[in-house]
Design a protein around this motif. Structure first.
Motif, PDB file in Angstrom:
ATOM      1  N   ARG A  96       0.826  -1.207   0.000  1.00  0.00           N
ATOM      2  CA  ARG A  96       0.000   0.000   0.000  1.00  0.00           C
ATOM      3  C   ARG A  96       0.857   1.253   0.000  1.00  0.00           C
ATOM      4  NH1 ARG A  96      -2.913  -3.707   0.761  1.00  0.00           N
ATOM      5  NH2 ARG A  96      -5.188  -3.840   0.874  1.00  0.00           N
ATOM      6  N   LEU A  97       1.972   1.197   0.702  1.00  0.00           N
ATOM      7  CA  LEU A  97       2.844   2.376   0.732  1.00  0.00           C
ATOM      8  C   LEU A  97       3.389   2.687  -0.659  1.00  0.00           C
ATOM      9  CD1 LEU A  97       4.905   2.081   4.022  1.00  0.00           C
ATOM     10  CD2 LEU A  97       3.088   3.675   3.459  1.00  0.00           C
ATOM     11  N   MET A  98       3.692   1.617  -1.377  1.00  0.00           N
ATOM     12  CA  MET A  98       4.135   1.774  -2.761  1.00  0.00           C
ATOM     13  C   MET A  98       3.213   2.717  -3.514  1.00  0.00           C
ATOM     14  SD  MET A  98       5.003  -1.980  -4.220  1.00  0.00           S
ATOM     15  CE  MET A  98       4.012  -1.950  -5.674  1.00  0.00           C
ATOM     16  N   ALA A  99       1.923   2.412  -3.364  1.00  0.00           N
ATOM     17  CA  ALA A  99       0.927   3.212  -4.072  1.00  0.00           C
ATOM     18  C   ALA A  99       0.815   4.598  -3.454  1.00  0.00           C
ATOM     19  CB  ALA A  99      -0.420   2.504  -4.039  1.00  0.00           C
ATOM     20  N   LEU A 100       0.916   4.615  -2.139  1.00  0.00           N
ATOM     21  CA  LEU A 100       0.709   5.874  -1.442  1.00  0.00           C
ATOM     22  C   LEU A 100       1.714   6.929  -1.889  1.00  0.00           C
ATOM     23  CD1 LEU A 100      -1.093   7.066   0.742  1.00  0.00           C
ATOM     24  CD2 LEU A 100       0.729   6.593   2.365  1.00  0.00           C
ATOM     25  N   GLY A 101       2.964   6.515  -2.041  1.00  0.00           N
ATOM     26  CA  GLY A 101       3.989   7.480  -2.411  1.00  0.00           C
ATOM     27  C   GLY A 101       3.668   8.167  -3.721  1.00  0.00           C
ATOM     28  N   VAL A 102       3.290   7.367  -4.701  1.00  0.00           N
ATOM     29  CA  VAL A 102       2.948   7.967  -5.997  1.00  0.00           C
ATOM     30  C   VAL A 102       1.779   8.919  -5.830  1.00  0.00           C
ATOM     31  CG1 VAL A 102       2.277   7.470  -8.356  1.00  0.00           C
ATOM     32  CG2 VAL A 102       3.734   5.886  -7.140  1.00  0.00           C
ATOM     33  N   LEU A 103       0.837   8.499  -5.000  1.00  0.00           N
ATOM     34  CA  LEU A 103      -0.327   9.361  -4.808  1.00  0.00           C
ATOM     35  C   LEU A 103       0.071  10.664  -4.135  1.00  0.00           C
ATOM     36  CD1 LEU A 103      -3.099   6.824  -3.857  1.00  0.00           C
ATOM     37  CD2 LEU A 103      -2.894   8.191  -5.918  1.00  0.00           C
ATOM     38  N   ILE A 104       1.012  10.588  -3.184  1.00  0.00           N
ATOM     39  CA  ILE A 104       1.453  11.833  -2.538  1.00  0.00           C
ATOM     40  C   ILE A 104       2.040  12.765  -3.581  1.00  0.00           C
ATOM     41  CG2 ILE A 104       3.120  12.835  -0.944  1.00  0.00           C
ATOM     42  CD1 ILE A 104       2.826  10.406   0.804  1.00  0.00           C
ATOM     43  N   TYR A 105       2.890  12.181  -4.418  1.00  0.00           N
ATOM     44  CA  TYR A 105       3.552  13.027  -5.423  1.00  0.00           C
ATOM     45  C   TYR A 105       2.529  13.665  -6.357  1.00  0.00           C
ATOM     46  CZ  TYR A 105       7.584  14.469  -8.152  1.00  0.00           C
ATOM     47  OH  TYR A 105       8.548  15.211  -8.756  1.00  0.00           O
ATOM     48  N   ALA A 106       1.763  12.811  -6.991  1.00  0.00           N
ATOM     49  CA  ALA A 106       0.799  13.349  -7.953  1.00  0.00           C
ATOM     50  C   ALA A 106      -0.233  14.203  -7.246  1.00  0.00           C
ATOM     51  CB  ALA A 106       0.125  12.213  -8.702  1.00  0.00           C
ATOM     52  N   GLY A 107      -0.565  13.808  -5.998  1.00  0.00           N
ATOM     53  CA  GLY A 107      -1.536  14.583  -5.244  1.00  0.00           C
ATOM     54  C   GLY A 107      -1.055  16.001  -5.004  1.00  0.00           C
ATOM     55  N   THR A 108       0.249  16.147  -4.747  1.00  0.00           N
ATOM     56  CA  THR A 108       0.782  17.495  -4.586  1.00  0.00           C
ATOM     57  C   THR A 108       0.512  18.312  -5.839  1.00  0.00           C
ATOM     58  OG1 THR A 108       2.534  16.482  -3.314  1.00  0.00           O
ATOM     59  CG2 THR A 108       2.832  18.773  -3.926  1.00  0.00           C
ATOM     60  N   GLY A 109       0.754  17.674  -6.985  1.00  0.00           N
ATOM     61  CA  GLY A 109       0.494  18.379  -8.240  1.00  0.00           C
ATOM     62  C   GLY A 109      -0.971  18.739  -8.380  1.00  0.00           C
ATOM     63  N   VAL A 110      -1.821  17.806  -8.020  1.00  0.00           N
ATOM     64  CA  VAL A 110      -3.250  18.083  -8.132  1.00  0.00           C
ATOM     65  C   VAL A 110      -3.637  19.208  -7.183  1.00  0.00           C
ATOM     66  CG1 VAL A 110      -5.539  17.111  -7.787  1.00  0.00           C
ATOM     67  CG2 VAL A 110      -3.795  15.782  -8.944  1.00  0.00           C
ATOM     68  N   ALA A 111      -3.025  19.199  -6.003  1.00  0.00           N
ATOM     69  CA  ALA A 111      -3.330  20.256  -5.036  1.00  0.00           C
ATOM     70  C   ALA A 111      -2.973  21.625  -5.611  1.00  0.00           C
ATOM     71  CB  ALA A 111      -2.575  20.011  -3.742  1.00  0.00           C
ATOM     72  N   THR A 112      -1.804  21.709  -6.253  1.00  0.00           N
ATOM     73  CA  THR A 112      -1.444  23.006  -6.837  1.00  0.00           C
ATOM     74  C   THR A 112      -2.443  23.390  -7.917  1.00  0.00           C
ATOM     75  OG1 THR A 112      -0.022  21.989  -8.473  1.00  0.00           O
ATOM     76  CG2 THR A 112       1.004  22.670  -6.421  1.00  0.00           C
ATOM     77  N   MET A 113      -2.945  22.382  -8.619  1.00  0.00           N
ATOM     78  CA  MET A 113      -3.931  22.685  -9.643  1.00  0.00           C
ATOM     79  C   MET A 113      -5.200  23.224  -9.009  1.00  0.00           C
ATOM     80  SD  MET A 113      -3.466  19.539 -12.190  1.00  0.00           S
ATOM     81  CE  MET A 113      -5.131  19.404 -12.741  1.00  0.00           C
ATOM     82  N   LEU A 114      -5.592  22.587  -7.894  1.00  0.00           N
ATOM     83  CA  LEU A 114      -6.821  23.028  -7.233  1.00  0.00           C
ATOM     84  C   LEU A 114      -6.656  24.431  -6.681  1.00  0.00           C
ATOM     85  CD1 LEU A 114      -7.908  19.775  -5.421  1.00  0.00           C
ATOM     86  CD2 LEU A 114      -8.824  20.782  -7.515  1.00  0.00           C
ATOM     87  N   MET A 115      -5.417  24.776  -6.323  1.00  0.00           N
ATOM     88  CA  MET A 115      -5.196  26.111  -5.793  1.00  0.00           C
ATOM     89  C   MET A 115      -5.016  27.127  -6.898  1.00  0.00           C
ATOM     90  SD  MET A 115      -2.836  25.313  -2.576  1.00  0.00           S
ATOM     91  CE  MET A 115      -3.459  24.364  -1.207  1.00  0.00           C
ATOM     92  N   GLY A 116      -5.174  26.701  -8.104  1.00  0.00           N
ATOM     93  CA  GLY A 116      -5.215  27.673  -9.186  1.00  0.00           C
ATOM     94  C   GLY A 116      -3.966  27.777 -10.017  1.00  0.00           C
TER      95      GLY A 116
END
Lengths: 191, 183, 147, 123, 493, 493, 115
Positions: free
Chosen positions: C72-92
């Protein structure tokens, strides 16, 4: 300008070449693996002297550490001894020689080693080092800055590659009869 | 072929030799593990090729020491470039023997006064000759990624080899071929 | 199966492992200042686990870091990374444009959005690499021999 | 003071280099495995120790020195222990020191390997 | 009155409507076949309607759009194509009618597939007939090849497979390797593929973009590439396709396939090269020889065949040679003769095939030698056979007389007297291999007593063949009209 | 806001869903997620293409950094087009997959399999959309690694071996590509494609640039499976699970071809590649030899998957032919053939999957007579096969025609002739299968087999229908390809 | 602008403190060469090594020498932040040795042997 750096340079390169040839010629597979580890160490050292400590760090950790362990694991699973040492075969040698010759031909127009006028150092301007101090608000390690921010997308791809590899290895080596749908293919092999 | 050319290129040539050694191991088709070892060496040598490109004579690693980094203030971004440059130029790594204080003070004073008049002889002597040049960080970054790709490939390849060995009982190319032909 | 016949190695390993972990954390969080970063830290952490597994046996290592968790951590790491990108997208901002991240989280250490972004991203890399490398070791070591 | 420290560190570095090379020659020239271990030992402990100490003197009381000390600590722990394990393993596999030529040497039995590894090392 | 431009897509689309209906009602044969008949009748009516316009001088057209960038699917109706379309659509009704009787009495399987492919083949025939450019013609030609393959191999046994192999192999390879190449070449030198009265290659030739020799090669690519024209040595597919059920053979030989072939040859000769250009340069002279050889050899081989359908097949090869010859002679008369022969031969040959099928249905006999004395049991069939044979031979009152006459005139105009002789000899051979069949059926006593209860095939089989037999006679009297409507195509540019 | 972020979503959506599948576990959930996401991705690429058509190429700076510093996305006609069909095929194959996956892949691996599938898709799309040379390498490896894993999943023991062979060759190829990137970087100091195109010193052909180009070409050739370095492909396609084969065969090599086109036309410019280096003539030769060798090998295969694999190698040759002609028409032909072949091969491999499911075999001899028990599947094969042959009204014809006209126009006569002749070889190998299906008595397996389930037939027919649709309506296939080619050549010169 | 000057000076001095003297650099170079020579010798033994153990021994020694080399090169380059690298090297060397020992001694990394 031959100085002590050049000497170290030459020495490490010579050792590298010797190691590579040894890997190609040595009989025992495990020894070849260990020499690959050595090769990684040496190349990491050289990278260090070429001002790339981050790469050296990674190469040492990966090439000499993880890769060696993985190779040895595999070797333990597949049997230690190579049955027949490959005889010298002319066709691959020819292919390699030609490829190498082409590459050497290609180097003739290259900017010389360390040449400050090389396009790599001239472009883009301002360089990453100059820019990153503004952009990164004082983050010292430019490599990290480029890695995680300027080319953060590449690094995301890299993470994806690693994840892919993890998935791939589990896919390939998981036991087929494993009834568990979820994670972990190897837990029931306890004892 | 001048000596200068030789000295400028021999690094590349050795790296090419290393690459080709790796490549030879890959294609000389013996043991599968050996092929993967060759692949490893081949890739590692390519990393070396890239890293050689990033090197600049008299340069240093692109990690700006915290002390220097501190000199930057994130607020005056307007003049930051110039400041950064000159602050770096103020120190000369390759002249450790010289009493560092004076030229730096000079240089810094000059800079503080006339940032624009950099071409002035005094400061020019300090700045142009041997500022701490940083090697290019980009090849390092690329190779960090490439190393990861390399180990990923190696891991997958080794996993496949384990499977092959379990299915065929051997990891020698010719024996596998023989087994395949028999069935 | 642990390395019972090498007591000294066992002792030394036991002694070293905490320091290795410390070293890994140092590399992870010091990556902005010196060589190192998420990937290297991940490899070191995984190396520590591997060492543990080598010396004390695979089962012991699996008790410390259960494979299910690792997967699960394997997956989590990728999600953290891409999630950061998505977060910046959500912030405009654009994808992975850290300047849009709020940076009043921990101003002394993370003075800007870029710092925060890099921190998060390196964390993601570190998590994935640790998990994947450990998982790979588990899978290889857990494979049965056929002779 | 500074000069004294410098000179001391140079001396240590030089000594370290010397032992290092000696050890290197030893590992090539000595006749068999166990004596070669001796050469390896010299470089790993004396050579490494002296050189790192020399560097510590160079660094002065900074974080760098602490790191160097950590490295030294690490080397001093890991290198001998792996050497030890290696020797044990070698003995267990039936490699006998050149000097240990007992006429009554028992032939190796595969099954007994695990039980009698200490017989060679304790002598 | 529907606008003629719209009539084009209606007539081309109708077979597709039939296709849809056939598949929709695939489970109930009566409904399915009723639909086919209905649609084919409507199609014929539509075609007639269109014909009135075209023969009055109208040239309706309809552009579908670009299929490949730069190459559009477009239709434009001119008299030659109109004539072909009339023949095809008219004969579709009859063939369907006949097929119903034939297929049912034989209990053939896959009838839905059969009628579907039939519809597609007619679709292709109509598209080819109306095509405004070489590209459209080529596409239609290929669609025809593919859609008739399942028909040829309908029985699905080894024999059918081998026949199908030859059929598809020759037709596809010639069309792909030669025809397609020729089309592309034409495009590259002429810059267009649109059919034009007087030809499109003339300007290119005058500009020196193509030499006389190259022109000859190009003509060769076309002539042999259009394998459906069965020019020797690429005629092998025709006898091979005889494994198909008889209605299919009728379709192949009379209505759609071979007619598309010779029609394409005519189109190419008239509208791509232009008969003036051919006549001036005499590049088609060699084609006359080949066509002459095909005529003669086809007839000779037909003589040797005992299997009725095989004999008819070689007869077709020979007759197609006439049409090709008409195109190759490149005089107005010969071209009109060739065009006319398309219709004449179609009606005549379909009658012969219908008869062969009817005989097979009634008696299960395929060989000519077994047909002695059958005439009394099956008078309609054999009388129709005789009439049609007369038409094919070229004797009045069969329509074939006129077309052969014009062809002969063409050879004389070209001073190719030995070709005139070939035509004569071939006609004699026709007599020798066709007429004995009805003669024996009526005059010879049967070797063995025909089984009791032997009578005509079902009426669904007999009625169509009677109608077509009458048709051959009607065409004899209508030939002047045909001559007139075809005259415009021979006009110079 | 969403609209401006679409290019990112295209990549990030599948990239994030893959770990999500692993994180959540559960194979049904994973499948549904994967299916939804791939459908979304298809929708996004449609939207992107629409935007490109409306307002020109889209540039997107990742991380807000301007190109020489950061990585940018570029969606233009070419990349949009390639992404469109890659994502379409991915979605359709995924819709088709569950039944075959159930059969061919052990249940415990399904979750990870779907994750890998998504990663592979991510990699392929990432290669298309990126405007950065090194990034291409990274995503190339993502797609390659996941495809190695997916290939090795089949239950046969040859699958891992095939995957390993692919891995070794593929990695060598990727490493060559990497060397090429390095040399280019060294001479330009940048990795951005546009930037490289502007900064590349081409005058006089610096030796480094020549070598860089050569290495990148060789690397890509391995990935594309161009003739002499194609040896990984047959085994990989043969032993991979059916769904994987369908997906990879339809997309993976095409994306490499896309990169190659970018390289030749965008970065190095055709003047450099074709005038300075004789790349065009060499590639043409290789392509032609490859076409013949591969097609001939395909004829002799008894394993249908292997047959199709060899055919893929041959088809790559056609793409290269188009690309190496160096004209806009040729390039159009090459690009559109990517699309067409993706559809055809995807469809055919999906058909093979249907047979594999019902007959448990892909050996030709086990398929005997399956045409009777599995009529729909068999018809799909026949229709798809027609496309591969290049019969009109199928997509295959469009690209063949374009290639032919280009070859004729640029006076590559030998190429035109050989190309046409070689396409006849396709007839032979496709028809061998068709005949086996229809003209043999059903084998034991085939006699007992039932028609493939609707869940597989429907997606298969969607693809097959697309091969027919785009065979007649080329506005969005050849039309887009033409615009892409025009854009490439306009920018390059 | 004017306020920035003292900061610049301070920064410059900090950098100067990192640098050593010319002689030290020379000393370091000598040491580095010595270490390289030792590495070469170790490599020779590793290549010759009649037994497995000779090789392992030589490789181990090679690893530790690399660590030393890194340390020395650090001083040579005046970049002391590379020392982390040396630490990592020694760690990896150790792990490699342990893995090798486990391999030669047990021939397996966890799973059981099935016959």
């Amino acid at each position: 300008m031959i100085n002590e750096f050049t000497m170290i340079d030459v020495a490490i390169l010579t050792l590298l070449a010797a190691t590579a040839v040894t890997v190609a010629r040595i009989r025992d597979l495990w020894a070849a693996i260990m020499f690959t580890g050595i090769y990684s160490f040496l190349s990491a050292s050289w990278m260090l002297s070429l001002d790339a400590p981050d790469v050296a760090f990674t190469e040492a950790a990966v090439g000499a550490g993880i890769a060696t362990v993985l190779f040895l694991c595999t070797l333990a699973l597949t049997g230690k001894n190579e049955k027949r040492f490959p005889r010298f075969s002319p066709v691959p040698f020819l292919v390699v020689t030609i490829t190498g010759a082409v590459l050497v031909y290609g180097t003739l127009d290259m900017p010389h080693f360390g040449d400050p006028d090389a396009p790599v150092h001239q472009y883009p301007s301002p360089s990453f080092v100059e820019r990153s101090q503004d952009d990164m608000h004082g983050l010292p390690n430019v490599v990290t800055a480029v890695l995680a921010s300027y080319r953060g997308y590449d690094t995301m791809g890299e993470t994806a590659v690693i994840f892919t590899a993890g998935t791939a290895v589990i896919l390939i080596l998981r036991k087929e009869e494993d009834p568990d749908d979820k994670a972990d293919g190897s837990e029931e092999e306890a004892a | 072929m001048s000596l200068e050319q030789f000295l400028g290129l021999y690094n590349y040539w050795i790296v090419i030799f290393l690459m080709m050694t790796g490549f030879y191991i890959v294609i000389s088709r013996g043991n599968l593990i050996r092929s993967i070892i060759g692949l490893n060496i081949f890739q590692t040598s390519v990393f070396l090729l890239y890293i050689t490109m990033g090197k600049i004579s008299g340069g240093t690693a692109p990690i700006i020491p915290p002390a220097l980094a501190a000199a930057h203030s994130p607020h005056d971004e307007h003049t930051l470039d110039a400041h950064g440059e000159h602050a770096l130029n103020g120190h000369s790594v390759d002249e450790p023997g010289a009493a560092a204080g004076e030229p730096i003070a000079n240089g810094a004073a000059e800079l503080a006064e006339h940032v624009e008049e950099i071409a002035e002889p005094v400061s020019a002597a300090v700045t142009i000759a041997d500022g701490p040049i940083y090697s290019n960080p980009l090849p390092s970054v690329l190779m960090l990624t490439a190393i990861v790709v390399g180990i990923a490939t190696t891991a997958v390849a080794l996993a496949l080899i384990v499977r092959i060995r379990e299915d065929y009982g051997t990891i020698e190319e010719d024996e596998i071929l023989a087994v395949d032909r028999r069935s | 199966m642990s390395m019972n016949t090498f007591p000294i190695i066992r002792v030394v390993t036991k002694l070293l492992i905490p320091y290795i972990l410390l070293f890994a954390l140092y590399v992870q969080f010091h990556g902005d200042y010196g060589p190192g970063g998420g990937f290297q830290a991940g490899v070191i952490l995984a190396a520590a686990l591997t060492l543990y597994g080598l010396v004390f046996g695979l089962e012991a290592a699996k008790r410390v870091a259960p494979p299910k968790l690792m997967q699960r951590l394997m997956a989590l790491g990728v999600l953290i990374y891409a999630g950061t990108g998505v977060a910046t997208m959500l912030m405009g901002g654009n994808f992975l444009d850290y300047n849009h991240l709020t940076h009043d989280v921990w101003p002394q250490v993370l003075p800007s959005g870029q710092h925060l972004g890099i921190f998060l991203v390196e964390l993601g890399v570190g998590v994935t690499v640790t998990a994947v490398m450990t998982m790979i070791f588990y899978t290889f070591a857990g494979r049965q021999h056929i002779t | 003071m500074s000069l004294f420290v410098d000179i001391l560190s140079w001396a240590l570095l030089l000594a370290g280099s010397f032992f290092s090379i000696v050890g290197g020659i030893g590992i090539v020239r000595l006749p068999e495995f166990f004596s070669r271990m001796h050469g390896g030992g010299i470089t790993d402990t004396l050579g490494a120790g002296l050189i790192v100490t020399g560097l510590i003197f160079q660094a002065g009381w900074t974080l760098v020195a602490v790191k160097l000390a950590a490295i030294l600590f690490f080397l001093m722990i890991t290198s001998p222990s792996s050497c030890h394990a290696l020797a044990r393993s070698a003995l267990a596999h039936g490699l006998r020191p050149e000097l240990d030529r007992r006429p009554d040497k028992l032939p190796e039995l595969p099954g007994r390997r695990r039980e009698e590894p200490d017989s060679g090392a304790s002598r | 009155m529907i606008d003629p431009d719209n009539l084009i897509w209606i007539t081309i689309g109708l077979p597709l409507v039939a296709l849809a209906l056939i598949n929709l009602f695939g489970r109930s044969p009566n409904l399915r076949e009723g639909c086919t008949i209905l649609v084919s009748s409507v199609l014929f009516a539509g075609t007639c309607l269109l014909a009135t316009d075209v023969f009055a001088g109208g040239r309706p057209q309809w552009t579908v759009g670009e299929m490949v960038p730069g190459f559009s699917i477009a239709f434009r109706v001119e008299p030659l194509g109109m004539l072909f379309a009339l023949v095809a659509s008219g004969l579709w009704i009859l063939t369907t009618l006949y097929a119903i009787g034939y297929m049912r009495s034989h209990n053939e399987g896959h009838q839905t597939r059969f009628y579907s492919c039939f519809a597609v083949a007619i679709f292709a025939a109509m598209s080819a007939a109306f095509s405004a450019n070489l590209f459209t013609l080529f596409v239609a030609y290929e669609v025809m090849t593919i859609s008739t393959y399942p028909l040829v191999t309908h029985h699905g046994n080894r024999e059918a497979r081998d026949g199908g192999r030859v059929y598809l192999g020759i037709l596809l390879s010639t069309s792909v390797a030669l025809f397609m190449m020729a089309v592309a070449w034409t495009w590259s030198i002429a810059g267009t593929l649109d059919f034009q009265t007087g030809g499109i290659l003339r300007t290119a030739f005058e500009r020196g973009q193509i030499s006389e020799t190259q022109l000859g090669v190009l003509l060769g690519l076309f002539a042999f590439g259009i394998g459906k024209a069965a020019l020797m040595p690429f005629h092998r597919w025709l006898p091979a396709a005889m494994v198909a059920p008889t209605p299919v053979s009728a379709l192949l030989h009379a209505v759609a396939v071979v007619k598309v072939g010779v029609f394409s040859v005519m189109k190419v000769a008239v509208f791509v090269f232009g008969i003036d250009l051919l006549a001036e340069t005499e590049v088609s002279r060699w084609l006359c020889y080949v066509a002459g050889a095909t005529i003669l050899l086809g007839s000779l081989v037909a003589m040797t065949k005992d299997n009725l359908k095989a004999r008819l097949a070689y007869s077709t090869v020979s007759q197609l040679g006439y049409i090709t010859l008409g195109a190759a002679l490149a005089t107005p008369d010969s071209v009109i003769g060739g065009g006319m022969h398309i219709a004449m031969h179609a009606v005549g040959k379909i009658t012969l095939f219908f008869c062969a099928g009817a005989i097979y249905v009634a008696t299960h006999k395929k060989n000519i030698s077994e047909m002695r004395g059958l005439g009394r049991a099956m008078p309609f069939t054999f009388i129709a056979f005789a009439i049609a044979a007369i038409s094919i031979i070229g004797l009045p009152p069969g329509g074939g007389a006129w077309s052969k006459w014009f062809l002969a005139v063409g050879t004389v105009e070209n001073h190719l007297y030995w070709l005139t002789a070939v035509l004569m000899i071939s006609s004699l051979l026709n007599i020798a291999y066709l007429l004995p069949i009805p003669m024996r059926a009526f005059l010879s006593p049967a070797d063995t007593k025909p089984p009791a209860g032997l009578r005509e095939a079902p009426w669904m089989c007999v009625v169509p063949l009677c109608i077509t037999a009458v048709g051959t006679v009607v065409l004899f009297f209508a030939s002047e009209w045909i001559y007139k409507v075809l005259l415009p195509i021979t006009a110079g540019s | 806001m969403i609209a401006s972020q679409l290019p990112v979503l295209l990549i990030v959506l599948p990239l994030m869903t893959a770990p999500l599948c692993v994180l959540l576990g559960g194979r049904r959930l994973a499948y549904l997620l994967a299916l939804t996401v791939s459908a979304c991705v298809f929708g996004i690429s449609l939207a992107l293409m629409a935007r490109v058509l409306q307002s020109g190429p889209i540039h997107y700076d990742i991380g807000g950094w301007q190109p020489p510093y950061g990585i940018e996305y570029v969606v233009d006609y070419l990349s949009g087009f390639v992404m469109l069909f890659v994502s379409a095929i991915a979605a359709i194959v995924l819709a088709y997959a569950p039944r075959t996956v159930e059969l061919e892949i052990p249940g415990s691996k399904h979750t990870l399999f779907y994750a890998s599938y998504l990663l592979c898709l991510t990699g392929l799309l990432g290669m298309c959309i990126t405007g950065d040379l090194f990034n291409v390498f990274v995503f190339l490896e993502i797609s390659s690694l996941s495809s190695y894993a997916m290939i090795s999943l089949a239950r046969t023991r040859r699958a891992p071996l095939a995957a390993l062979r692919y891995l070794i060759l593929g990695t060598v190829g990727a490493t060559f590509f990497l060397i090429g990137i390095g040399l280019v970087y060294q001479m330009t100091g940048t990795l951005n494609l546009d930037d490289i195109a502007h900064r590349l010193p081409r005058e006089g052909g610096p030796r480094t640039i020549l070598v860089a180009f050569a290495f990148m070409t060789i690397g890509l050739c391995i990935k594309m499976a161009v003739f002499p370095v194609h040896s990984w492909l047959p085994n990989a396609y043969t032993y991979a699970p059916s769904a994987v084969t369908a997906f990879i065969a339809a997309t993976s090599t095409k994306v490499s071809v896309y990169i190659f086109i970018r390289l030749v036309y965008d970065i190095f410019t055709p003047e450099f590649a074709f005038d300075l280096l004789p790349l065009d003539s060499e590639l043409t030769t290789l392509a032609l030899v490859g076409i013949f060798v591969a097609s001939t090998s395909a004829i002799y295969q008894s394993d249908v998957k292997r047959l199709l694999a060899y055919s893929s190698i041959a088809q790559i040759g056609y793409m290269l032919l188009g690309i190496s002609m160096g004209t806009q028409e040729g390039l159009t032909a090459g690009i559109v053939h990517m699309f067409n072949h993706a559809l055809i091969k995807g469809g055919l491999f999906m058909v093979v999957g249907c047979y594999a499911l019902q007959l448990r075999s892909v050996q030709l001899e086990d398929w005997r007579g399956a045409g009777r028990t599995m009529p729909w599947t068999s018809m799909a094969w026949a229709l798809g096969g027609l496309g591969l042959i290049g019969v009109p009204v199928t997509v295959g014809f469009v690209s063949k025609w374009l290639l032919l006209t280009t070859a004729v126009q640029t006076e590559h006569w030998a190429v035109a002739v050989l190309m046409l002749v070689s396409s006849l070889l396709a007839v032979v190998y496709i028809w061998r299968v068709v005949e086996t299906l229809y003209f043999h008595e059903p084998s034991g397996r085939a006699a007992r087999a039932k028609e493939a389930p609707l869940s597989m037939l429907v997606p298969t027919y969607v693809v097959i229908a697309a091969t027919l649709l785009f065979g007649v309506w080329t506005t969005y296939s050849a039309g887009l390809a033409g615009r892409a080619a025009a854009a490439l050549l306009g920018a390059g010169s | 602008m004017v306020e920035a000057a003292p900061m610049l000076v301070a920064a410059a001095e900090a950098v100067a403190a990192l640098g050593g003297s010319r002689q030290t650099e020379w000393m370091c170079a000598v040491t580095a060469m010595a270490i390289l020579v030792t590495m070469t010798l170790a490599l020779v033994r590793a290549m010759l090594g009649p037994t497995v153990f000779d090789r392992v021994l030589a490789l181990n020694m090679f690893g530790t020498k690399t660590v030393l080399l890194i340390c020395v090169v650090d001083f040579l380059l005046n970049r002391n932040d590379f020392l982390d690298l040396a630490l990592l090297y020694s760690l990896m060397n150790f792990i490699g040795m342990v893995a090798l020992l486990r391999f030669t001694e047990y021939g397996s990394f966890g799973g059981d042997r099935i016959r």
